[in-house]
Design a protein around this motif. Structure first.
Motif, PDB file in Angstrom:
ATOM      1  N   THR A  32      -0.440  10.243   5.989  1.00 14.68           N
ATOM      2  CA  THR A  32      -0.098   8.837   6.233  1.00 14.68           C
ATOM      3  C   THR A  32       1.375   8.574   5.948  1.00 14.68           C
ATOM      4  O   THR A  32       2.059   7.892   6.721  1.00 14.68           O
ATOM      5  CB  THR A  32      -0.961   7.911   5.346  1.00 14.68           C
ATOM      6  OG1 THR A  32      -2.307   8.297   5.512  1.00 14.68           O
ATOM      7  CG2 THR A  32      -0.812   6.464   5.724  1.00 14.68           C
TER       8      THR A  32
ATOM      9  N   ARG B  77       4.163   7.220   8.747  1.00 12.88           N
ATOM     10  CA  ARG B  77       4.970   6.008   8.626  1.00 12.88           C
ATOM     11  C   ARG B  77       6.473   6.304   8.774  1.00 12.88           C
ATOM     12  O   ARG B  77       7.216   5.542   9.362  1.00 12.88           O
ATOM     13  CB  ARG B  77       4.725   5.333   7.268  1.00 12.88           C
ATOM     14  CG  ARG B  77       3.388   4.705   7.139  1.00 12.88           C
ATOM     15  CD  ARG B  77       3.320   3.382   7.925  1.00 12.88           C
ATOM     16  NE  ARG B  77       1.951   3.000   8.138  1.00 12.88           N
ATOM     17  CZ  ARG B  77       1.216   3.336   9.192  1.00 12.88           C
ATOM     18  NH1 ARG B  77       1.742   4.038  10.181  1.00 12.88           N
ATOM     19  NH2 ARG B  77      -0.037   2.960   9.302  1.00 12.88           N
TER      20      ARG B  77
ATOM     21  N   ASP C 114      -5.930   3.534   0.432  1.00 10.87           N
ATOM     22  CA  ASP C 114      -5.251   3.355   1.700  1.00 10.87           C
ATOM     23  C   ASP C 114      -4.061   2.409   1.549  1.00 10.87           C
ATOM     24  O   ASP C 114      -2.942   2.705   1.971  1.00 10.87           O
ATOM     25  CB  ASP C 114      -6.281   2.770   2.676  1.00 10.87           C
ATOM     26  CG  ASP C 114      -5.784   2.835   4.089  1.00 10.87           C
ATOM     27  OD1 ASP C 114      -5.104   3.819   4.399  1.00 10.87           O
ATOM     28  OD2 ASP C 114      -6.073   1.905   4.869  1.00 10.87           O
ATOM     29  N   ARG C 115      -4.309   1.265   0.899  1.00 15.03           N
ATOM     30  CA  ARG C 115      -3.244   0.269   0.727  1.00 15.03           C
ATOM     31  C   ARG C 115      -2.112   0.823  -0.134  1.00 15.03           C
ATOM     32  O   ARG C 115      -0.942   0.572   0.119  1.00 15.03           O
ATOM     33  CB  ARG C 115      -3.792  -0.989   0.046  1.00 15.03           C
ATOM     34  CG  ARG C 115      -4.826  -1.705   0.827  1.00 15.03           C
ATOM     35  CD  ARG C 115      -4.177  -2.714   1.779  1.00 15.03           C
ATOM     36  NE  ARG C 115      -5.079  -3.023   2.883  1.00 15.03           N
ATOM     37  CZ  ARG C 115      -6.034  -3.945   2.821  1.00 15.03           C
ATOM     38  NH1 ARG C 115      -6.181  -4.639   1.752  1.00 15.03           N
ATOM     39  NH2 ARG C 115      -6.820  -4.164   3.852  1.00 15.03           N
TER      40      ARG C 115
ATOM     41  N   GLU D 172      -0.044   3.118   1.952  1.00 14.36           N
ATOM     42  CA  GLU D 172       0.758   2.301   2.874  1.00 14.36           C
ATOM     43  C   GLU D 172       1.939   1.707   2.128  1.00 14.36           C
ATOM     44  O   GLU D 172       3.046   1.636   2.639  1.00 14.36           O
ATOM     45  CB  GLU D 172      -0.087   1.150   3.443  1.00 14.36           C
ATOM     46  CG  GLU D 172      -1.118   1.584   4.472  1.00 14.36           C
ATOM     47  CD  GLU D 172      -0.482   1.938   5.822  1.00 14.36           C
ATOM     48  OE1 GLU D 172       0.704   1.640   6.020  1.00 14.36           O
ATOM     49  OE2 GLU D 172      -1.189   2.540   6.646  1.00 14.36           O
TER      50      GLU D 172
ATOM     51  N   SER E  42       5.717   2.245   2.869  1.00 16.54           N
ATOM     52  CA  SER E  42       6.585   1.095   3.168  1.00 16.54           C
ATOM     53  C   SER E  42       7.810   1.101   2.274  1.00 16.54           C
ATOM     54  O   SER E  42       8.918   0.779   2.719  1.00 16.54           O
ATOM     55  CB  SER E  42       5.840  -0.218   2.947  1.00 16.54           C
ATOM     56  OG  SER E  42       4.797  -0.319   3.834  1.00 16.54           O
TER      57      SER E  42
ATOM     58  N   SER F 103       9.022  -3.948   7.453  1.00 11.93           N
ATOM     59  CA  SER F 103       8.752  -3.260   6.177  1.00 11.93           C
ATOM     60  C   SER F 103       8.756  -4.256   5.010  1.00 11.93           C
ATOM     61  O   SER F 103       7.955  -4.129   4.091  1.00 11.93           O
ATOM     62  CB  SER F 103       9.724  -2.098   5.964  1.00 11.93           C
ATOM     63  OG  SER F 103      10.852  -2.510   5.264  1.00 11.93           O
TER      64      SER F 103
ATOM     65  N   SER G 212       5.470  -5.976   5.183  1.00  9.64           N
ATOM     66  CA  SER G 212       4.341  -5.164   4.729  1.00  9.64           C
ATOM     67  C   SER G 212       4.409  -4.883   3.231  1.00  9.64           C
ATOM     68  O   SER G 212       3.375  -4.739   2.592  1.00  9.64           O
ATOM     69  CB  SER G 212       4.139  -3.903   5.572  1.00  9.64           C
ATOM     70  OG  SER G 212       5.273  -3.124   5.521  1.00  9.64           O
TER      71      SER G 212
ATOM     72  N   GLY H 163       1.460  -6.251   1.362  1.00 13.29           N
ATOM     73  CA  GLY H 163       0.783  -5.132   0.696  1.00 13.29           C
ATOM     74  C   GLY H 163       0.686  -5.358  -0.807  1.00 13.29           C
ATOM     75  O   GLY H 163      -0.352  -5.082  -1.418  1.00 13.29           O
TER      76      GLY H 163
END
Ligand SMILES: Nc1ncnc2c1ncn2[C@@H]1O[C@H](COP(=O)(O)OP(=O)(O)OP(=O)(O)O)[C@@H](O)[C@H]1O
Ligand SMILES: [Mg+2]
Length: 618
Positions: free
Chosen positions: A46, A50, A157-158, A161, A165, A315, A318, A322
């Motif tokens: 992941t 990104r 997952d978050r 991310e 980010s 970004s 997020s 996020g």
């Protein structure tokens, strides 16, 4: 609204940054422990995915520039174009592989991890002990933890991310500083109102959910009752459907409306605030275009900068979204964290105890006990000595504390005062699992495993050992169950729920006999029967009691019963009232004493006699 006024105020938690980090670390460690392979694969793929956006933008900008240069110079170096096309193809190939890796590892992680997580969850609940599990607050935590258990994987997952980010943010900041540094604080500043408003609304929503957990549990139970075939019988006959339906719907009607009100405020607010941020970006983009028109930058650079600015805004959003997502989820997962870090209400003891050959001697020494939620003592300063191998019966009115005493002996609760001694050793010190190995306890609310067969319902009483067919048959005979089992179409392999294929439904008394058979099969050194024969016919009851005294000859036996005819053969009868012993002795001693026991016995005997006369006179 009445519903919210009634609600129990569950403790609402606002996480401090330190707690947030602690929970995050705990969640990630937990997920990695459950499935290290897929979790690491997913993390790596992941983050690479990104970051690849930036690489793509660089390649595209260079391609455009070289094309523009070629057009301007009218020379067309094909190798350069081929080089870039090959690069784009290679890039796409890597993206496809990364995409495949992330989806595959994510699916594998969820599919294998979720049941694994559920298993950890019930193991943990199992280890907490009855005394802890009775507290309403723990039940609110369990209810919410159950709802949010699956969020643990989303949290991973978050977090990934978020890390991606942040890395992207750093890379983009470095690039943008070289041509438009002012853009950075302006974009961040324009996103702050969004961030704050979003955070506030999320916590309002969570607070609302939290304050209503107990009412939600009640409504959930009502809905369960209304959909349960065992409950519907009485609900139909008492015509209580509308009454219960109003309870369920009354709560949910109010709850959903209140929920939607909070949600609308949240959504409309953040949409308006994101328009503000978009406006700022448009103004900044105008500057990049002006530079290009003034021929300060090439077309490729224009394209590159334009995309980079957009990516930066993306970004920032997020990261803000996020971080709100993460803190919201961390608060939810706090319930899961709370359960996994909860400890039993009292220590389980660390003195080992072997499986005893003989029934243990038990001494209750000045014990008092109060249930965790109760105001007053149920048992007060009670003392009782039970000899090894003795057969004791406890009688007394409803609520006298008979079951409570048994639960204390079983170490399901800890005495508030005093001591329980097992073969002169303090029960508080004995390792609870070892103690339970020595117990065979049939409670009033025993389990009926309708999804299992007759055989499984019995051998579950001693499931550590391989099945012993002879003992299985003997146990069913002792419990007067063999004859009806033999008449079942599948005999010992009969499934006991009518809702399963080829299943049947045993009568209440038959269930009770199967449960008694389970405890004959368990054959523990300390046997406790709490009203074992309440639903059993008189002849079977007589047979079973004789068998209990004979079969458990060298074991310690405690029997609780309201039927005096069944307790009269016990070595000693204890009469309990309001948590205290009022009389004790053998049947004949107590009859001679002509006290409470004798009067109750005679009353029951008289009842039987009258019944006999009534029947005869019919
Ligand atoms: N988990 C609990 N929390 C609070 N109070 C409880 C709990 N369990 C029982 N009690 C209370 O303790 C008292 C004694 O209950 P217990 O179940 O020991 O009675 P009992 O003598 O077994 O009665 P019965 O003959 O009806 O089975 C009762 O007043 C009951 O309301
Ligand atoms: Mg009881």
């Amino acid at each position: 609204m009445a519903e919210s006024e009634n609600s129990t105020q569950s403790s609402y938690k606002r996480l401090k940054p330190k707690e947030f980090l602690k929970i995050s670390a705990w969640i990630l460690k937990f997920v990695y422990r459950i499935n290290p392979k897929f979790a690491s694969l997913y993390t790596g793929a992941t983050i690479l995915k990104r970051l690849s956006d930036i690489v793509n933008t660089v390649i595209m900008a260079q391609l455009v520039d070289s094309l523009v240069k070629a057009v301007q110079s009218k020379a067309f170096p094909l190798e350069t174009v081929y080089y870039y096309l090959a690069l784009i193809f290679g890039f796409n190939l890597i993206q496809t592989i990364l995409e495949l890796t992330t989806t595959w590892s994510w699916n594998s992680l969820s599919v294998t991890g979720r049941p694994g997580l559920r298993r950890e969850f019930y193991k943990k609940i199992n280890s907490l002990g009855i005394q802890t599990l009775e507290q309403p607050e723990i039940n609110n935590h369990i209810h919410r933890a159950d709802m949010y258990l699956g969020d643990i994987f989303n949290y991973l997952d978050r977090t990934i991310e978020m890390i991606a980010s942040l890395v992207r943010f750093v890379a983009l900041t470095i690039i943008i500083s070289s041509f438009f540094p002012l853009f950075i604080p302006v974009v961040i500043g324009s996103a702050i109102p969004y961030f704050i408003f979003d955070k506030k609304q999320r916590s309002n929503l969570y607070k609302f959910i939290n304050e209503n957990t107990e009412n939600q549990r009640k409504a959930g139970n009502t809905a369960g009752d209304l959909a349960s075939s065992t409950y519907l019988q009485e609900i139909h006959l008492t015509q209580a459907f509308d009454f219960l339906d109003r309870k369920f719907w009354g709560f949910h009607d109010w709850y959903t409306k209140a929920w939607i009100k909070i949600l609308t405020k949240w959504r409309v607010g953040i949409s308006s605030l994101s328009v503000l941020s978009d406006l700022v970006i448009i103004i900044c983009t105008a500057k990049v275009f002006t530079d290009a028109f003034q021929q300060l930058i090439s077309v490729g650079t224009l394209l590159f900068r334009y995309r980079i600015l957009n990516q930066f805004q993306d970004s920032i959003q997020s990261i803000f979204r996020g971080s709100n997502d993460l803190s919201e989820q961390a608060i939810r997962i706090f319930d899961v964290y709370y359960i996994f870090n909860a400890t039993p209400a009292f220590p389980e003891g660390n003195t080992p105890l072997e499986k005893l050959e003989q029934g243990p001697a038990i001494e209750l020494r000045n014990i008092s006990f109060k249930y965790p939620n109760a105001e007053s003592l149920v048992v007060e300063n009670l003392s009782l000595k039970i000899k090894s191998g003795e057969k004791i019966a406890i009688v007394g009115p409803n609520g006298a504390g008979k079951t409570t005493i048994v639960k204390l002996i079983c170490k399901l609760y800890r005495v508030t005062k005093g001591k329980i001694l097992i073969n002169n050793g303090d029960l508080a010190d004995i390792y609870v699992v070892d103690w339970h190995k020595n117990l065979g306890v049939l409670f009033q609310d025993y389990n009926t495993y309708s999804q299992l067969t007759v055989k499984e319902n019995i051998v579950i009483g001693n499931s550590d050992k391989p099945v012993n067919e002879d003992e299985l048959v003997a146990a069913s005979k002792h419990a007067d169950a063999y004859d009806f089992i033999d008449k079942f179409p599948f005999k010992f392999d009969q499934v006991l729920g009518e809702k399963y294929k080829n299943g049947i439904r045993p009568s209440t008394g038959q269930w009770q006999k199967l449960a008694i058979a389970r405890f004959f099969y368990r054959n523990a050194p300390l046997v406790i029967f709490d009203e074992p024969t309440a639903s059993i016919d008189a002849v079977s009851e007589y047979n079973i009691f004789n068998k209990i005294y004979e079969f458990f000859e060298n074991k310690t036996v405690i029997i609780i019963s309201h039927r005096f005819s069944t307790v009269r053969n016990a070595d000693r009868i204890i009469v309990l009232k309001d948590g205290q012993i009022t009389e004790e002795g053998s049947h004949s001693e107590l009859m001679k004493k002509n006290g409470q026991y004798a009067q109750a016995f005679l009353l029951q005997a008289e009842g039987y006699a009258t019944e006999k006369i009534d029947t005869l006179s019919m």
